[in-house]
Scaffold this motif. Sequence first.
Motif: not given
Length: 644
Positions: A255-260
Motif C-alpha cells: 500500500a505504501d509503495l508510492g510513498h517510498f
Amino acid sequence: MSQPNALTNGHPDSPATAESALPEAHRKAGFWTLTIGSVGVVYGDIGTSPLYALRESIIAASAGGPITRDIVLGVLSLVLWALILVVTLKYVFILLRADNNGEGGTLTLVALAMRALGRGRLAVLLLGAVGAGLFYGDAMITPAISVLSAVEGLKIAAPASADYVVPIALVILVFLFSVQSRGTSSVATFFGPVMCVWFAVLAGTGLWHIFDDPGVLAAINPLWGARFLIDHPFVTVAVLGAVCLAVTGAEALYADLGHFGRGPIRTAWLTMVLPALTLNYFGQGAVVLSNPETIESPFYNLVPDWATLPLVGLATLATIIASQAVITGAFSLTRQAVQLGLLPRLEIRFTSEAHSGQIYMPRVNWLLLAGVIALVIGFGSSSALASAYGVAVFGAMTVDALLAILVIWKGWRWGLVAAVAIMTPFLVIDLAFFGSTLLKVFSGGYVPVLLAVALILTMWTWLRGSRLLFAKTRKTDIPLAELIAMLEKSPPHRVRGMAVFLTSDPETTPTALMHNLKHNKVLHEKNVILTVRATDTPRVGEEDRVSVEPLGESFYRVLMTYGYMETPNIPKGLTALRKQGFKFDIMATSFFLSRRVLRPAAQSGMPRWQDKLFIWLSKTASNATDFFQIPTGRVVEVGTQVTI
C-alpha cells in the motif's frame, strides 16, 4: 464522473512502472532517507506484532495444557516461515512489482485488473470493495490492539495498574485521532528514527535471550512446523489463527509503495525488519522454554524489571506510529475509492503544502475513532481482539492474491498457467490462515466481517445507484450538439464573461445550462462544458491534465483528467488551458452546478432499502464546490428533483 479508462498495459517491466516513474520526491530524496522513512511508516504494524503474536500462538497451541518444547519450536517455525513465505516472497518479491505508475495497494490491483480485463470490470470492482472493507476493519482494529498490547505492559511493571489499562489506552487513542487534523508532517520525521530504535531493541533483547536456550534455533528448520501441525491436528486451526498475527501489516508493504519506492522498502525489510523480528521471536521462545510461566508476557520478560517501564513507553510510541500509518492509509484508500466512483464525494483537507498525499478526512477520522473506542471498551484486552484481527488481515490478503492472478495473467501476459502456478501456493496459505480465523467469528471475528459487509453494500449501492441515475437522466437530456445548433439559429441575449457548466456526460446538455436558458434567457460570451474524469492511473502528467474542443460559436468542451491518487482542482486545471491558447479571466467566470434532490420512485431498478441508502449517501456527499476547490463566490447552483 466517468468510469476509469484503460490507458497503459501495466507490465512490471514497462517504462511506466520503472523506478524512474516514481514521484519527483523519490528522485530527490536519498535512497537511505527513504529506507529509514519506510521503517517508520511501512513497518509500524508488523513491527509491533511481537507484543502479542507469539504469546497468542503458544497459548493456542498448548490448549490449556503444559507448554512443551515441541510446541514452542513448532510455533516458532510456523511464525518464521509465515514471515518468509507471506511477507518476503509474496509481498516483497512479487506484489511490489505490480505497481501502477509507482503506486500500490488493493485498489491499485483493482485498477490494473480492470485495465487488463476490459470485461468483467464490475466483478473486479466488487472484489476490490471486499478488500477495502476488510482494510477498514484492519484500520479500526490495529490502533485498538496495538495500543492495548503496549499499555498492558504496565501490568508487569505495576500489577496494581491493571484496572487502568483500558482508560489509559482510550486517552492515548482519543489524543491520536484528535491531532489528525494537524497533519503528520511535523512528527513524521521522528517515525523512522523511533522505529529504528524499536527494531534495534527487538533485535538486541531477542539475541541476548537466545543464549538462554540456543536449541531454540532448531526452529529454523520448517520440518518443526510441519511436524507440529501433523502431531497436533486438533489445535492446528487455532494455532494458524494466532500465527497469522505475526504477519499483520504485510499489506502495508504494498500500500505504501508510492510513498517510498520498491528498493527502499525491500532493503528495509531484508536488512533490518526481518532480522529484528526473527531474533525477537526466537528470544521470546528461549525465554518461554527456560521458564514456561513467562508465557503471560514473553515480550516484556525479555528485559529486567527496571527496564519494563521504559520498554512500555517505547512500545507505546511504536504502536502510536503503527496506528498513525494505518489511519493515514484509510484516508488514502477512501480518496482512491471516491475517485474510482465507489463512494460519494467526501471532504478532504490538505495538511501539507509540500506533499499532496498528506490529507485529512474528518468524517473518516471520527468514524474510525468511534469504532476504535467501541472495540477497546467491548473487548478490553489485546488477547480478546486477536480473533478479530486475523479475519481482517488475511481476508484482505486473500483478495490481493486473487487480484494478483488476474494482473499477472492478463496485465503482464504471462499466461494463466504461470499466474496460477506463481500465486496458488500463496493463495493456499492465505486461505488456510483466513479459514482458521473464520472459526473465531463468534468470539470477535464478526467485527471486520460486519464492517466489510456494510462497506460492500454501501459501495455497491453507490455504484449501482449512480449508473441508474445516469441512465435515467440521459433519457430526458438534450444532446449538446442539437442545442448548439438550435442556439445558432435563434441566439439568445448575450452577457459578458465565461460560464463553466459541470457535467458527467459531455455529450448531453448540462441541466444547469438548460435552466439558465429557460429562466434567465441569456447566454455567456464563452460557455465551457466541463467534465472531470478519473483514470485508473494514480497520477496524470500536467501535459495530459486538460484538453479543449471547440463546439461551434462560443461553446467549448473541456475534459479534465485526474488520477485516483489526486484531488481535483478545477481552477488550477483551467489555467493549463492558457498554454493551449484558450484565454479567460477567472474573475469574470461563473461556475454553474446542478444540485439534484433525489426522491424514491414507485418503481426502481433497486430495492426500496437500497433506494433510501443511495439517497442518504447523496445527501451526505461533500459539496461539489469544496470537492473541486472552486471559489465559492463564483458558483451558481441550480436545484432539480429527480426520482430514482
